[in-house]
Design an enzyme around this catalytic site. Structure first.
Site, mmCIF file in Angstrom:
data_model
loop_
_atom_site.group_PDB
_atom_site.id
_atom_site.type_symbol
_atom_site.label_atom_id
_atom_site.label_comp_id
_atom_site.label_asym_id
_atom_site.label_seq_id
_atom_site.Cartn_x
_atom_site.Cartn_y
_atom_site.Cartn_z
ATOM 1 N N SER A 7 -63.494 32.616 62.261
ATOM 2 C CA SER A 7 -64.783 32.042 61.882
ATOM 3 C C SER A 7 -65.904 33.074 61.955
ATOM 4 O O SER A 7 -67.065 32.755 61.765
ATOM 5 C CB SER A 7 -65.118 30.847 62.790
ATOM 6 O OG SER A 7 -65.230 31.282 64.135
ATOM 7 N N ASN A 93 -65.754 26.673 74.544
ATOM 8 C CA ASN A 93 -66.225 25.343 74.142
ATOM 9 C C ASN A 93 -67.674 25.097 74.555
ATOM 10 O O ASN A 93 -68.493 24.655 73.753
ATOM 11 C CB ASN A 93 -65.329 24.246 74.742
ATOM 12 C CG ASN A 93 -63.899 24.340 74.242
ATOM 13 O OD1 ASN A 93 -63.609 25.148 73.366
ATOM 14 N ND2 ASN A 93 -63.011 23.534 74.801
ATOM 15 N N THR A 138 -95.716 3.475 37.752
ATOM 16 C CA THR A 138 -94.665 2.719 38.425
ATOM 17 C C THR A 138 -93.638 2.414 37.343
ATOM 18 O O THR A 138 -94.008 2.168 36.194
ATOM 19 C CB THR A 138 -95.182 1.414 39.059
ATOM 20 O OG1 THR A 138 -95.632 0.551 38.017
ATOM 21 C CG2 THR A 138 -96.334 1.659 40.033
ATOM 22 N N HIS A 139 -92.366 2.510 37.688
ATOM 23 C CA HIS A 139 -91.283 2.394 36.696
ATOM 24 C C HIS A 139 -91.463 3.442 35.595
ATOM 25 O O HIS A 139 -91.073 3.231 34.458
ATOM 26 C CB HIS A 139 -91.212 1.002 36.078
ATOM 27 C CG HIS A 139 -91.192 -0.098 37.099
ATOM 28 N ND1 HIS A 139 -90.031 -0.633 37.604
ATOM 29 C CD2 HIS A 139 -92.216 -0.734 37.746
ATOM 30 C CE1 HIS A 139 -90.321 -1.570 38.490
ATOM 31 N NE2 HIS A 139 -91.645 -1.635 38.607
ATOM 32 N N LYS A 266 -90.499 29.964 25.620
ATOM 33 C CA LYS A 266 -90.204 29.184 26.821
ATOM 34 C C LYS A 266 -90.781 29.787 28.096
ATOM 35 O O LYS A 266 -90.794 30.994 28.280
ATOM 36 C CB LYS A 266 -88.680 29.060 27.012
ATOM 37 C CG LYS A 266 -87.974 28.230 25.970
ATOM 38 C CD LYS A 266 -88.342 26.753 25.986
ATOM 39 C CE LYS A 266 -87.762 26.027 27.175
ATOM 40 N NZ LYS A 266 -86.294 25.964 27.123
ATOM 41 N N ASN A 268 -89.805 28.559 31.837
ATOM 42 C CA ASN A 268 -88.988 27.547 32.511
ATOM 43 C C ASN A 268 -89.276 27.491 34.008
ATOM 44 O O ASN A 268 -89.346 28.533 34.656
ATOM 45 C CB ASN A 268 -87.499 27.851 32.294
ATOM 46 C CG ASN A 268 -87.121 27.802 30.830
ATOM 47 O OD1 ASN A 268 -87.678 27.022 30.060
ATOM 48 N ND2 ASN A 268 -86.175 28.641 30.434
ATOM 49 N N GLU A 273 -86.521 23.773 39.562
ATOM 50 C CA GLU A 273 -85.218 23.188 39.218
ATOM 51 C C GLU A 273 -84.172 23.525 40.278
ATOM 52 O O GLU A 273 -83.323 22.707 40.625
ATOM 53 C CB GLU A 273 -84.771 23.685 37.843
ATOM 54 C CG GLU A 273 -85.647 23.155 36.733
ATOM 55 C CD GLU A 273 -85.362 23.836 35.405
ATOM 56 O OE1 GLU A 273 -84.832 23.159 34.522
ATOM 57 O OE2 GLU A 273 -85.641 25.034 35.257
ATOM 58 N N TYR A 300 -63.423 18.921 72.879
ATOM 59 C CA TYR A 300 -63.529 19.893 71.789
ATOM 60 C C TYR A 300 -62.291 19.838 70.917
ATOM 61 O O TYR A 300 -61.166 19.764 71.407
ATOM 62 C CB TYR A 300 -63.695 21.322 72.352
ATOM 63 C CG TYR A 300 -63.737 22.350 71.241
ATOM 64 C CD1 TYR A 300 -64.929 22.643 70.584
ATOM 65 C CD2 TYR A 300 -62.568 22.986 70.800
ATOM 66 C CE1 TYR A 300 -64.966 23.543 69.532
ATOM 67 C CE2 TYR A 300 -62.600 23.890 69.753
ATOM 68 C CZ TYR A 300 -63.798 24.167 69.121
ATOM 69 O OH TYR A 300 -63.825 25.049 68.067
ATOM 70 N N GLN A 305 -65.456 23.684 64.530
ATOM 71 C CA GLN A 305 -65.841 25.023 64.094
ATOM 72 C C GLN A 305 -66.620 24.970 62.768
ATOM 73 O O GLN A 305 -67.436 25.838 62.484
ATOM 74 C CB GLN A 305 -64.574 25.887 63.938
ATOM 75 C CG GLN A 305 -64.821 27.283 63.446
ATOM 76 C CD GLN A 305 -63.681 28.221 63.809
ATOM 77 O OE1 GLN A 305 -63.546 28.636 64.960
ATOM 78 N NE2 GLN A 305 -62.846 28.529 62.836
ATOM 79 N N LYS A 308 -70.928 24.745 61.903
ATOM 80 C CA LYS A 308 -71.894 25.818 61.654
ATOM 81 C C LYS A 308 -72.021 26.134 60.173
ATOM 82 O O LYS A 308 -73.106 26.455 59.685
ATOM 83 C CB LYS A 308 -71.503 27.063 62.455
ATOM 84 C CG LYS A 308 -71.697 26.849 63.960
ATOM 85 C CD LYS A 308 -71.186 27.983 64.806
ATOM 86 C CE LYS A 308 -69.670 28.036 64.887
ATOM 87 N NZ LYS A 308 -69.057 26.812 65.459
HETATM 88 N N1 ARG Z 1 -65.164 29.603 67.003
HETATM 89 C C1 ARG Z 1 -65.056 28.382 67.747
HETATM 90 C C2 ARG Z 1 -66.034 27.356 67.172
HETATM 91 O O1 ARG Z 1 -66.876 27.744 66.454
HETATM 92 C C3 ARG Z 1 -65.407 28.643 69.168
HETATM 93 C C4 ARG Z 1 -64.818 27.672 70.121
HETATM 94 C C5 ARG Z 1 -63.354 27.886 70.225
HETATM 95 N N2 ARG Z 1 -62.793 27.108 71.265
HETATM 96 C C6 ARG Z 1 -61.492 26.974 71.385
HETATM 97 N N3 ARG Z 1 -61.062 26.220 72.357
HETATM 98 N N4 ARG Z 1 -60.654 27.549 70.578
HETATM 99 O O2 ARG Z 1 -65.910 26.172 67.413
#
Ligand code: ARG
Length: 454
Positions: A7, A93, A138-139, A266, A268, A273, A300, A305, A308
């Site tokens: 990751s 975790n 409106t509408h 044009k 734009n 957009e 966990y 993962q 993010k």
């Molecule tokens: N890269 C993992 C995440 O973003 C970190 C946590 C990993 N924990 C584990 N028990 N493998 O969630």
């Protein structure tokens, strides 16, 4: 396995927060008697060196699964044997949950500044449109005339709500999970309160099982982004529509527009957009977060993962879109004659009915009389103000000679001085309220708070 599990391509950006929380953890371990002062200091100095290397452009190697393992590897290079003791009592975790929260709090502050910038340019435009009139729809049908400033500010207030949502999301993120270990809590007597204060969190998580899996703050940040993207999209849609030749109310500037590769005439509104289009992607990010969370058992799970990817994507998108919209709005110019020209006297039909109400007629009866006049307009192709005096008299005996005054758009506006209405004084008050909404907060943790974590 490496390919699917890695990751670091996404979480690399957590490094400043991971360094910071790791330094706090080293101090907490010393405090708990797990590390000697020398060991703790060696780790802290090593982490600073790792931070400097990362800031200077250090790149991951193949075996770096995520940013936490990468920092651990670099720390062994910088701090030697002491580095092996840093992971005592903690897990990735609680580590990743803490770093993600720190990132989210910082992101909320950056987003707040970017939204505030959009609000500022909307306010400046609104100030310039106080004398302008245009139809409110409106509408998507011409309804009642409103002041140009009133319309512009209708896009200001939703952004104030977005800022409140961001502040709330940052508040959710500022509960500290560190010290929860993998799931059951740290077995060494570390002070979580010390960690909380060192890292600028405002509360401690109450349950370690919950703490390592709680991603409510991610959903909240992504929802706040998704809602503000929706607001940007609606603003963009008004402007794109009003910028068409058919409306002609507004002209786009050159800075945030593009030409066509084929059609020389044009200009734009691409930035607008793109803003409108992004709202769809952000909605997808929100569904993706909630979809990931809903089926998880306690504790966990690696599914997390993916949180993010959605959160970083949503925030990155808004940090591109918000300044672009601010730029595009700043360079708009309005054709107030075209705006005024789109106000037809039929739009004062409600005012005409109100005129009768003021003579003591019931609204239902007034509505019926004006309805007859509107039908006559349709049949004759005349505007309301062009109908002869006799037509009004025939529609209702209470119509006097002053009936044509009731058809003036300025009078229509002036009758709407209720708080939040489009009357000139109400709009002046609204502009004042908008100015104070933008003024920096003087005390407490308002919308203009400094980021909790830098
Ligand atoms: N890269 C993992 C995440 O973003 C970190 C946590 C990993 N924990 C584990 N028990 N493998 O969630």
């Amino acid at each position: 396995m490496d390919a699917v599990n890695r990751s670091i391509g996404i979480d690399f950006r957590l490094w400043p927060f991971d360094i910071k929380l790791s330094k706090a953890w080293a101090m907490a371990l010393w405090n708990a008697g797990v590390l000697s002062l020398d060991e703790s200091k060696a780790i802290e100095a090593g982490l600073d060196k790792v931070g400097a290397r990362l800031a200077a452009g250090e790149t991951p190697i193949d075996s770096d699964e995520d940013i936490h393992t990468m920092i651990d590897r670099l720390l062994h290079e910088e701090a030697g044997a002491a580095a092996s003791k840093l992971h005592t009592g903690r897990s990735r975790n609680d580590q990743v949950a803490t770093a993600s929260r720190m990132w989210a709090i910082d992101a909320c502050a950056r987003l707040d500044a970017a939204i505030r910038e959009v609000q500022s340019v909307l306010l400046v435009q609104a100030e310039g449109l106080q004398e302008a009139l245009l139809p409110a729809y409106t509408h998507m049908q011409r309804a009642i005339p409103v002041s140009g400033a009133h319309w512009m500010l209708s896009h200001f207030w939703p952004l104030g709500r977005d800022r409140q949502r961001l502040a709330a999301a940052a508040g959710s993120a500022s509960t500290l999970p560190l010290g929860s270990g993998a799931i059951a809590g740290c077995a060494f007597p570390i002070s979580r309160t010390l960690l909380k204060d060192t890292l600028g969190f405002t509360a401690l998580s109450r349950n370690s099982i919950d703490a390592v899996a709680d991603r409510d703050f991610v959903a909240e940040v992504v929802f706040a982004c998704s809602m503000m993207a929706t607001h940007m999209s609606k603003l963009a849609e008004d402007l794109i529509l009003y910028g068409s030749s058919e409306f002609g109310f507004v002209k786009f500037g050159d800075g945030y527009s593009t030409g066509s590769s084929m059609m020389p005439q044009k200009r734009n509104p691409d930035a607008l957009e793109i803003a409108r289009g992004s709202a769809g992607r952000l909605m997808g990010d929100l569904v993706s977060v909630l979809g990931t969370l809903k089926g998880l058992p306690s504790g966990y799970n690696k599914d997390l993962q993916d949180d993010k990817r959605a959160m970083f994507g949503a925030v990155d998108t808004m940090l591109l879109v918000l300044p672009a919209v601010a730029g595009a709005v700043e360079e708009l110019t309005f054709d107030t004659a075209r705006m005024r020209g789109a106000v037809s006297s039929a739009m004062m039909a409600t005012d005409l009915a109100d005129y009768l109400v003021e003579q003591g007629i019931s609204f239902r009866e007034a509505h019926k009389a004006v309805g007859a006049l509107v039908r006559e307009c349709e049949a004759t192709g005349l505007e309301l103000h062009a109908l002869p005096r006799t037509a009004f008299a025939a529609a209702h005996r209470a119509f006097g000679d002053d009936v044509y005054e009731a058809l003036s758009p300025e009078r229509s506006l002036a009758r709407r001085e209720v708080e939040g209405g489009t009357g000139p004084n109400a709009v002046r008050a609204q502009i004042e309220q908008a100015r104070s909404a933008l003024a920096p907060a003087t005390e407490g943790r308002g919308n203009d708070q400094a980021p909790l974590v830098r």
